[in-house]
Design a protein around this motif. Structure first.
Motif, PDB file in Angstrom:
ATOM      1  N   VAL A  77      -0.957  17.575  -8.898  1.00 38.93           N
ATOM      2  CA  VAL A  77      -1.974  16.621  -9.317  1.00 38.93           C
ATOM      3  C   VAL A  77      -1.942  15.384  -8.438  1.00 38.93           C
ATOM      4  N   ALA A  78      -3.114  14.929  -8.006  1.00 36.87           N
ATOM      5  CA  ALA A  78      -3.199  13.634  -7.337  1.00 36.87           C
ATOM      6  C   ALA A  78      -4.255  12.808  -8.067  1.00 36.87           C
ATOM      7  N   ASP A  79      -3.949  11.572  -8.327  1.00 39.87           N
ATOM      8  CA  ASP A  79      -4.789  10.716  -9.151  1.00 39.87           C
ATOM      9  C   ASP A  79      -5.726   9.890  -8.273  1.00 39.87           C
ATOM     10  N   THR A  80      -7.025  10.042  -8.479  1.00 39.61           N
ATOM     11  CA  THR A  80      -7.960   9.253  -7.677  1.00 39.61           C
ATOM     12  C   THR A  80      -8.059   7.827  -8.169  1.00 39.61           C
ATOM     13  N   ARG A 106       1.662  13.105 -17.704  1.00 37.31           N
ATOM     14  CA  ARG A 106       2.070  11.722 -17.857  1.00 37.31           C
ATOM     15  C   ARG A 106       2.502  11.103 -16.537  1.00 37.31           C
ATOM     16  N   SER A 107       2.552  11.924 -15.489  1.00 37.92           N
ATOM     17  CA  SER A 107       3.116  11.388 -14.252  1.00 37.92           C
ATOM     18  C   SER A 107       2.269  10.247 -13.713  1.00 37.92           C
ATOM     19  N   SER A 108       0.966  10.307 -13.916  1.00 43.77           N
ATOM     20  CA  SER A 108       0.131   9.232 -13.384  1.00 43.77           C
ATOM     21  C   SER A 108       0.402   7.912 -14.092  1.00 43.77           C
ATOM     22  N   TYR A 109       0.701   7.981 -15.382  1.00 46.18           N
ATOM     23  CA  TYR A 109       0.989   6.724 -16.083  1.00 46.18           C
ATOM     24  C   TYR A 109       2.360   6.203 -15.679  1.00 46.18           C
ATOM     25  N   ILE A 110       3.281   7.138 -15.492  1.00 44.30           N
ATOM     26  CA  ILE A 110       4.605   6.721 -15.036  1.00 44.30           C
ATOM     27  C   ILE A 110       4.474   6.039 -13.681  1.00 44.30           C
ATOM     28  N   ARG A 111       3.576   6.576 -12.864  1.00 42.50           N
ATOM     29  CA  ARG A 111       3.391   5.998 -11.542  1.00 42.50           C
ATOM     30  C   ARG A 111       2.889   4.567 -11.629  1.00 42.50           C
ATOM     31  N   VAL A 112       1.920   4.294 -12.489  1.00 39.56           N
ATOM     32  CA  VAL A 112       1.412   2.935 -12.641  1.00 39.56           C
ATOM     33  C   VAL A 112       2.524   2.016 -13.146  1.00 39.56           C
ATOM     34  N   PHE A 113       3.319   2.518 -14.083  1.00 42.75           N
ATOM     35  CA  PHE A 113       4.430   1.726 -14.598  1.00 42.75           C
ATOM     36  C   PHE A 113       5.388   1.381 -13.466  1.00 42.75           C
ATOM     37  N   LEU A 114       5.629   2.375 -12.635  1.00 39.66           N
ATOM     38  CA  LEU A 114       6.540   2.189 -11.503  1.00 39.66           C
ATOM     39  C   LEU A 114       6.013   1.112 -10.558  1.00 39.66           C
ATOM     40  N   ILE A 115       4.694   1.144 -10.324  1.00 42.56           N
ATOM     41  CA  ILE A 115       4.108   0.143  -9.434  1.00 42.56           C
ATOM     42  C   ILE A 115       4.334  -1.255 -10.007  1.00 42.56           C
ATOM     43  N   GLY A 116       4.062  -1.411 -11.312  1.00 42.22           N
ATOM     44  CA  GLY A 116       4.273  -2.726 -11.936  1.00 42.22           C
ATOM     45  C   GLY A 116       5.719  -3.161 -11.830  1.00 42.22           C
ATOM     46  N   TRP A 149       0.824  -1.196   0.000  1.00 45.95           N
ATOM     47  CA  TRP A 149       0.000   0.000   0.000  1.00 45.95           C
ATOM     48  C   TRP A 149       0.864   1.254   0.000  1.00 45.95           C
ATOM     49  N   VAL A 150       1.966   1.197   0.730  1.00 47.22           N
ATOM     50  CA  VAL A 150       2.851   2.368   0.720  1.00 47.22           C
ATOM     51  C   VAL A 150       3.406   2.588  -0.685  1.00 47.22           C
ATOM     52  N   ILE A 151       3.758   1.482  -1.355  1.00 44.31           N
ATOM     53  CA  ILE A 151       4.216   1.628  -2.745  1.00 44.31           C
ATOM     54  C   ILE A 151       3.095   2.217  -3.594  1.00 44.31           C
ATOM     55  N   TRP A 152       1.900   1.662  -3.436  1.00 46.20           N
ATOM     56  CA  TRP A 152       0.773   2.098  -4.269  1.00 46.20           C
ATOM     57  C   TRP A 152       0.503   3.584  -4.074  1.00 46.20           C
ATOM     58  N   SER A 153       0.491   4.021  -2.807  1.00 44.17           N
ATOM     59  CA  SER A 153       0.170   5.419  -2.544  1.00 44.17           C
ATOM     60  C   SER A 153       1.388   6.307  -2.675  1.00 44.17           C
ATOM     61  N   GLY A 154       2.493   5.824  -2.112  1.00 44.63           N
ATOM     62  CA  GLY A 154       3.669   6.678  -2.019  1.00 44.63           C
ATOM     63  C   GLY A 154       4.333   6.993  -3.347  1.00 44.63           C
ATOM     64  N   THR A 155       4.188   6.100  -4.354  1.00 45.11           N
ATOM     65  CA  THR A 155       4.832   6.386  -5.631  1.00 45.11           C
ATOM     66  C   THR A 155       4.314   7.690  -6.214  1.00 45.11           C
ATOM     67  N   GLU A 156       3.106   8.074  -5.835  1.00 50.92           N
ATOM     68  CA  GLU A 156       2.602   9.336  -6.377  1.00 50.92           C
ATOM     69  C   GLU A 156       3.374  10.515  -5.804  1.00 50.92           C
ATOM     70  N   LEU A 157       3.765  10.411  -4.535  1.00 48.47           N
ATOM     71  CA  LEU A 157       4.562  11.498  -3.978  1.00 48.47           C
ATOM     72  C   LEU A 157       5.852  11.670  -4.773  1.00 48.47           C
ATOM     73  N   LEU A 158       6.332  10.538  -5.301  1.00 46.54           N
ATOM     74  CA  LEU A 158       7.520  10.600  -6.144  1.00 46.54           C
ATOM     75  C   LEU A 158       7.220  11.293  -7.468  1.00 46.54           C
TER      76      LEU A 158
END
Lengths: 315, 302, 406
Positions: free
Chosen positions: C75-78, A277-287, A257-266
């Motif tokens: 930005v924060a993604d829901t 594009r940061s949100s897609y990068i974040r999902v990539f990072l999670i994978g 969960w910390v990875i899932w949430s915290g990667t966005e802070l990154l």
């Protein structure tokens, strides 16, 4: 540390706790009984919706709204999940692990579809809002802290109960069944009944997680039961943490969960041009991080007991 | 005796759409089934391989100006190679481990493929070709889209080719050996790794083709494959896990059932409400699993 | 492959995640964008982020905010789901301490984030696109606002327009998402009340790739038109195409979700004769809409008519105005200031008029922001009444030809 940061950490911890409950329920089914449940979303949804329908004030366009106390709502969700889990287990228990997985996915998806379409009962896509939360009338951050303590308390109680059950005579039977099903059967144990009971218990715990989550979010809708955020996440947490292992389940919940949430802070730190594009990068990072955790810690973060797959022949 | 007009309506509005949907499911299901038979795990990133194939074809179409169908071989080849690469990086480390770990890894790969697609091509809904295509009209009433003929025809040919490959070629026989009797296969000196790589090539290529067909028939977006993943799994189960030709039949059956279920068999309204169409696939799948878990084509060798 | 790299990565990642939030540069004012970037409406979001960026660029080019500071957005993604929406809201409101939030876009994520985070923390949230009536009745202590009219409003307007145009017998299909279901509900009731007949009424699954069988059912009994409430990029375009190819329908009616450039691009204007739409809009002749269109097209060279970009722009601009008017980052003051700058009453300020607004505020004068999406005057529930426009297609884009009142 300011109040805001405290609140954020409290919410991280609370989510971790809620997912820990979900993962502990999964571990009951997988670690104890070797049953591969890929329909976690379904039990989660039942727990969440049951309590939502029962504990919210009346709403004109929807069935429910009985304004019942929260413990009653939670209990109803737990009971319904347990019953459904038992039914599924008895019907599907003859199936080998992977088939059970697909059967449970199918059942969960049908359930979710009904929840989405039958708006008269569940609010459909609109969902159900205004769900009461324990301690919500207290001021910040005490209300959030109390809720976290409630969740943490439940995690502890569950953990202790499950560990004790594992070391009890009943637990020994389960272990015997897992290790050698035919021998256990020959010794006169009703394997199917045992497994069904465990599956049902696991389902009940998942229902509890769903119910608590609904109260925490104060809102439930079909998107909350998305398989990625329920089934997928719980499995990842369990395997990453050390499958078959209760401590691993809880730790896995926290780390993932910390990875899932915290990667966005990154990814929020990226320059503004990258914002889209940061949100897609974040999902990539999670994978990617998931692969790293799996490969680096391939026996789980807490490999006390290596995972034992159930009796499976080829094919 | 139903009147001619009703029959034509049935064929044009329900039967043929069912075949088209079924073909798309079939191509995806074959890959899933092959991978399950040979690698023994449910490949959750398969839908996103379909998505990847569709987008690769899009780049070919916008880059070279070819029609989408002509782009299929390139898209299939690209996806096939990427699939092999993904296996080496993310699945091979877990060959000796319980398959559940590979399943989890495939979840992660799914996220990676999807977000990569979103980063590279964006999230807008896209098309190979804009505008309407006038259908071919038979008997004044039966309208058939040309692209549907291509899709169904190509699928038929591919399935036939696969059948020949699996029964007549060395690599095909090796695949069947590894799938049916893995220990024996190893003992007789078949290179399991080679077989696995080849399986990824085929699975990837077929998934890509399926993805392009989806794009041709409707549109392209980053969730297109994921949306179809569960029906594709259902089709693979329907046909019997590890039986790729069965999976093709399962896909076809599922597509037909989905579309035919909304026909007003009784009275004036669709038998099954369209928003439960997906539910139907799952209900059939679950029912089959409970009552006939070996699938429709039990015992049939491919 | 990942052995030692993994260890290093973990250390770095852990450090970054738990480091204090990036130096809250004191010369920066941040507006929080709580958007559903991934999830069901992912393909609408990038142009919306551009619209927000337009505000930021305009403000910074015209002197900055709160005495020359830079405006920025975070930005924060829901992720489109309630539990992740609450987590994202927490990050924005509690970790990043934003003074005001724009978003989310989906009704579900608005309700979850509002109840769990926004209202307890006491920060203003302006949603550009959530249309559920539940937001109106939410006990929100006046923290939750939106710049889009509730769909309790658009349904009856659509019904009236149909009747006025003499279409008394139509077929209805709507996607299985909260937006479409909501409007379909209010439309159905109003249309029947006005004497209209729905010869078919079907919800469809927007994730499917073909709808031929649905169309067969819809076209039975030969209705005069197909009312299609669906997002163009999801199921809308496919349904229109299949309807035309199959000879099911030629007359289509849509709402703002269908009024997307992608419809014209993928279907072709020549195939869409007679189509019309209802959509939240500005009263005709307001310079606001034109000012926004001009600025947006100049900055992003993308096609116009992306969904809800006007609303996102207005929400963000209003947020900036509220901060400026409040003179500080105090969330309570910003809430009061928001009502003051949105009007009614005061000197009119429109999209792009940042410097003008700042000067007026400094001179102690009242301003009234009239936005690209409407006059943005909040009622006591934080809703806007909005104006519904009647649109057609002309020369390759959408043209508003009138206003419809119920």
């Amino acid at each position: 540390m300011d109040t805001g940061m405290i609140l954020y950490l409290l919410s991280l911890a609370t989510m971790t706790g809620l997912y820990a409950i979900l993962t502990l329920g999964l571990n009951l089914q997988w670690g104890f009984a070797g049953m591969f449940n890929a329909g976690i979303a379904g039990f989660f949804a039942i727990g969440a919706y049951a309590t939502s329908i029962l504990t919210t004030p009346p709403a004109e366009d929807r069935f429910g709204g009985f304004d019942l106390p929260i413990p009653l709502g939670l209990a109803a969700g737990v009971l319904l999940s347990a019953v459904l889990g038992y039914a599924i287990a008895r019907i599907c228990l003859r199936l080998k692990s992977d088939y059970l997985a697909i059967a449970t996915i199918g059942i969960a998806e049908i359930l979710r579809l009904i929840l989405r379409n039958e708006a008269w009962m569940t609010g459909g896509n609109r969902g159900i809002a205004g769900i009461p939360r324990p301690f919500e009338d207290m001021e910040q951050p005490w209300g959030e802290l109390c809720f976290l303590l409630l969740v943490a308390g439940i995690v502890v109680v569950l953990y202790v109960a499950i560990e004790r059950a594992w070391h009890s005579p009943w637990g020994r039977v389960m272990r015997a069944i897992r290790e050698n099903e035919e021998a256990a059967e020959a010794a006169g144990k009703d394997v199917v009944a045992f497994r069904a009971h465990v599956f049902s218990l696991g389902a009940a715990v998942m229902g509890l997680a769903g119910g608590l989550m609904a109260h925490y979010l104060k809102f439930i809708g079909p998107d909350a039961t998305e398989p990625i955020l329920t089934t997928f996440l719980a499995w990842v947490m369990l395997i990453a943490g050390g499958s078959g292992n209760n401590r691993g389940a809880v730790l896995g919940a926290g780390v993932i969960w910390v990875i899932w949430s915290g990667t966005e802070l990154l990814t929020q730190r990226l320059p503004p041009d990258w914002q889209t594009r940061s949100s897609y990068i974040r999902v990539f990072l999670i994978g990617l991080l998931l692969q790293i955790v799996l490969q680096r810690f391939s026996h789980g973060l807490l490999p006390e007991r290596p995972p034992r797959p159930p009796e499976s022949d080829s094919g | 005796m139903p009147d001619w007009s009703t029959v034509l309506d049935f064929v044009g509005l329900y039967l043929i759409p069912g075949l088209v949907t079924g073909s798309i499911y079939a191509l995806g299901a074959i890959g899933v089934s092959l991978l399950f038979g040979i690698l023994r795990f449910a490949h959750f990133a398969h839908g996103d391989l379909m998505t990847l194939g569709a987008y690769l074809a899009l780049s070919v179409v916008t880059g070279f100006g070819w029609p989408a169908l002509a782009a299929v071989p390139l898209a299939a080849a690209g996806t096939a190679i990427i699939a092999v690469g993904l296996d080496r990086a993310f699945y091979r480390p877990f060959r000796q481990r319980p398959t559940i770990i590979s399943v989890i890894a495939s979840f992660g790969v799914m996220l990676m493929i999807r977000s990569a697609v979103q980063l590279i091509w964006g999230v807008q809904s896209l098309e190979y070709k804009s505008g309407i295509e006038q259908p071919l009209v038979f008997f004044d009433q039966l309208r058939i889209q040309e692209r549907h003929i291509w899709i169904v025809g190509a699928t038929g040919l591919l399935v036939l080719a696969l059948h020949l490959l699996l029964t007549r070629s060395r690599i095909g026989r090796a695949m069947r050996a590894v799938s049916d009797e893995p220990d024996l296969a190893r003992v007789t000196g078949i290179s399991t790794e080679r077989v696995i790589q080849f399986t990824w090539l085929i699975g990837g290529a077929l998934a890509a083709t399926s993805g392009v067909f989806i794009g041709i028939d409707s549109h392209i977006d980053s969730y297109m494959g994921w949306n179809l993943l569960l029906p594709v799994f259902a089709a693979a189960i329907l046909g019997g896990i590890g039986q790729p030709i069965g999976a093709a039949a399962g896909g076809l059956a599922l597509g037909l059932i989905e579309e035919l279920s909304t026909y007003p068999w009784i009275g004036d309204n669709p038998l099954v409400s369209p928003d439960y169409k997906t539910g139907l696939a799952f209900t059939i799948m679950v029912a089959l699993l409970i009552w006939r878990p070996t699938g429709l084509l039990r015992g049939r060798q491919f | 492959m990942f052995r030692s790299f993994g260890k290093l990565f973990f250390i770095l990642a852990a450090a970054a995640v738990f480091a204090m939030p990036a130096a809250r540069a004191d010369d920066q004012v941040k507006i929080g964008l709580l958007f559903d970037v991934t999830g069901p409406v992912a393909n609408f979001v990038p142009p919306m982020l551009d619209a927000a960026k337009l505000v930021v660029d305009q403000v910074n080019a015209q002197g900055g905010i709160l005495g020359g500071k830079q405006l920025a957005t975070v930005v924060a993604d829901t992720q489109g789901a309630p539990q992740t929406a609450v987590d994202a809201a927490n990050k924005l409101v509690n970790a990043e301490h934003v003074p005001i939030v724009v978003g989310p876009l989906l009704s579900g994520t608005v309700l979850a984030s509002a109840q769990s985070v926004i209202i307890p923390a006491g920060v203003v949230q302006i949603s550009p696109s959530a249309t559920t009536p539940a937001v109106t009745t939410l006990k929100d202590h006046d923290w939750v606002f939106r710049v889009v009219p509730s769909d309790a409003y658009q349904g009856p307007v659509l019904a009236k327009l149909l009747i006025d145009k003499g279409l008394k017998r139509v077929a209805l299909t709507y996607a299985n998402n909260d937006y479409a279901v909501g409007i379909a509900g209010t439309f159905r009731a109003a249309y029947k009340k006005l004497g209209g007949v729905l010869s078919a009424d079907l919800q469809h699954d927007e994730k499917k790739t073909t709808f031929r069988t649905e169309l067969a059912t819809l076209a039975k009994n030969k209705p005069e038109a197909l009312v299609l409430i669906a997002f163009a990029g999801a199921s809308g375009v496919t349904i229109v195409k299949e309807a035309l190819e199959g000879g099911f329908f030629t007359q289509f009616v849509g709402t703002d979700s269908l009024r997307d450039k992608v419809l014209i691009e993928q279907v072709g204007e020549q195939n869409l004769k007679g189509i019309f739409f209802t959509s939240p809009s500005s009263p005709p002749g307001t310079p606001s809409m034109d000012a926004f269109e001009k600025a947006y097209s100049a900055a992003f060279q993308t096609t116009k008519d992306k969904l809800f970009i006007q609303q996102v722009y207005d929400a963000t601009f209003l947020a900036a105005l509220a901060i400026q008017k409040a003179g500080s980052l105090d969330r309570k003051k910003i809430r009061a200031a928001l009502r003051q700058v949105s009007g009614p009453g005061g000197e009119i300020v429109g999209p792009g008029d940042w410097k003008k607004a700042v000067d007026l505020i400094a001179a102690g004068r009242k301003i009234d922001y009239q936005g690209a999406s409407g006059d943005c005057n909040f009622d006591k529930s934080g809703d806007v009444a909005g104006v519904i426009g009647h649109f057609v297609i002309e020369n390759g884009s959408f043209k508003q030809v009138g206003i419809v009142t119920p």
